[in-house]
Enzyme design. Structure first.
Site, mmCIF file in Angstrom:
data_model
loop_
_atom_site.group_PDB
_atom_site.id
_atom_site.type_symbol
_atom_site.label_atom_id
_atom_site.label_comp_id
_atom_site.label_asym_id
_atom_site.label_seq_id
_atom_site.Cartn_x
_atom_site.Cartn_y
_atom_site.Cartn_z
ATOM 1 N N SER A 125 0.837 -1.215 0.000
ATOM 2 C CA SER A 125 0.000 0.000 0.000
ATOM 3 C C SER A 125 0.865 1.255 0.000
ATOM 4 O O SER A 125 2.016 1.239 0.453
ATOM 5 C CB SER A 125 -0.896 0.031 1.233
ATOM 6 O OG SER A 125 -1.671 -1.138 1.318
HETATM 7 N N1 SAH Z 1 -0.696 -4.927 3.854
HETATM 8 C C1 SAH Z 1 0.098 -5.167 2.675
HETATM 9 C C2 SAH Z 1 -0.602 -4.801 1.390
HETATM 10 C C3 SAH Z 1 -1.410 -5.941 0.975
HETATM 11 S S1 SAH Z 1 -2.181 -5.949 -0.600
HETATM 12 C C4 SAH Z 1 1.476 -4.548 2.753
HETATM 13 O O1 SAH Z 1 1.776 -3.822 3.722
HETATM 14 O O2 SAH Z 1 2.279 -4.804 1.878
HETATM 15 C C5 SAH Z 1 -3.497 -7.064 -0.161
HETATM 16 C C6 SAH Z 1 -3.081 -8.479 0.095
HETATM 17 O O3 SAH Z 1 -4.256 -9.198 0.492
HETATM 18 C C7 SAH Z 1 -2.525 -9.216 -1.112
HETATM 19 O O4 SAH Z 1 -1.246 -9.702 -0.814
HETATM 20 C C8 SAH Z 1 -3.520 -10.351 -1.345
HETATM 21 O O5 SAH Z 1 -2.915 -11.556 -1.784
HETATM 22 C C9 SAH Z 1 -4.132 -10.516 0.041
HETATM 23 N N2 SAH Z 1 -5.448 -11.175 0.086
HETATM 24 C C10 SAH Z 1 -6.513 -11.011 -0.728
HETATM 25 N N3 SAH Z 1 -7.543 -11.792 -0.311
HETATM 26 C C11 SAH Z 1 -7.112 -12.461 0.799
HETATM 27 C C12 SAH Z 1 -7.697 -13.407 1.685
HETATM 28 N N4 SAH Z 1 -8.948 -13.851 1.539
HETATM 29 N N5 SAH Z 1 -6.958 -13.862 2.720
HETATM 30 C C13 SAH Z 1 -5.670 -13.439 2.901
HETATM 31 N N6 SAH Z 1 -5.057 -12.542 2.095
HETATM 32 C C14 SAH Z 1 -5.764 -12.062 1.057
#
Ligand code: SAH
Length: 212
Positions: free
Chosen positions: A60
């Site tokens: 993000s």
């Molecule tokens: N917080 C992260 C940004 C994450 S982007 C950081 O600091 O880098 C969102 C993430 O959510 C992605 O990696 C995606 O694979 C994950 N995601 C999407 N659906 C999900 C689910 N049902 N359970 C776990 N992770 C999930």
């Protein structure tokens, strides 16, 4: 090597009103974002934008991490659940905010991203954050209840397991939408749920049982 860039970014996030508290400022100054992005993108680590981390996912933008940390009103010693570990950066910032007596559990659906996130946390000496692989739309039953839960992907609604896994007077922060979302802050008060809209944002989708 990146200290000046980090300081400049933090200064801008304060001027722009995203970082409001000293605690969040300190966490941003402490955690090296360059350690959470692929080698080829390190030179862009202190731009205030999302960056690709593989599997079509992104770390993000710093201002979004700041908005979410301020909105959640995080204090030392809390037990926190993050849905969507991605790079582990947001979890690292939150781990700093809860301090040694607190803990962050973060869940990621891609096993390789989860491994990379745990490795990024290890490299940066963060010992109070644990990465799990699985479907975070169902929360993480084994360590519940949590003081705070936050979701870093776009959810079609508010998954009931996340409400169930919150402590009484706990807070849940979740972007609701498909890609363009409304960031919602939910507070659990006994049987009652209070909800506040905090504004628009863009996230990759939450998939899984209670996802898209
Ligand atoms: N917080 C992260 C940004 C994450 S982007 C950081 O600091 O880098 C969102 C993430 O959510 C992605 O990696 C995606 O694979 C994950 N995601 C999407 N659906 C999900 C689910 N049902 N359970 C776990 N992770 C999930």
């Amino acid at each position: 090597m990146f200290e000046l860039e980090r300081e400049r970014l933090v200064k801008n996030l304060i001027i722009e009103g995203y970082i409001k508290s000293e605690e969040v400022e300190k966490a941003f100054l402490k955690i090296p974002r360059e350690a959470f992005v692929p080698d080829s993108l390190k030179m862009r680590a202190y731009m205030d934008t999302p960056l690709e981390i593989g599997y079509g996912q992104t770390i993000s933008a710093p201002h979004m991490v700041a908005i979410m940390c301020e909105a959640l009103d995080i204090t030392e010693g809390q037990k926190i659940l993050e849905i969507g570990a991605g790079s582990g950066y947001h979890a690292a910032i939150v781990a700093h905010l809860v301090g040694e007596k607190g803990h962050v559990f973060t869940i990621e659906r891609f096993e390789n991203l989860a491994k990379q996130a745990q490795e990024n946390l290890r490299k940066t000496d963060i010992t109070n954050a644990t990465v799990e692989t699985g479907d975070g739309s169902e929360g993480l039953e084994k360590n519940q209840p949590y003081d705070r839960i936050y979701v870093t992907c776009a959810s079609p609604g508010i998954p009931q397991p996340l409400i169930d896994q919150l402590k009484d007077y706990g807070k849940l922060l979740i972007p609701v939408g498909r890609m363009y979302c409304e960031l919602k802050l939910i507070e659990k008060k006994g049987e009652k749920i209070a909800s506040k809209n905090l504004g628009g944002c863009v996230f990759v989708p939450l998939v899984g049982k209670h996802g898209h």
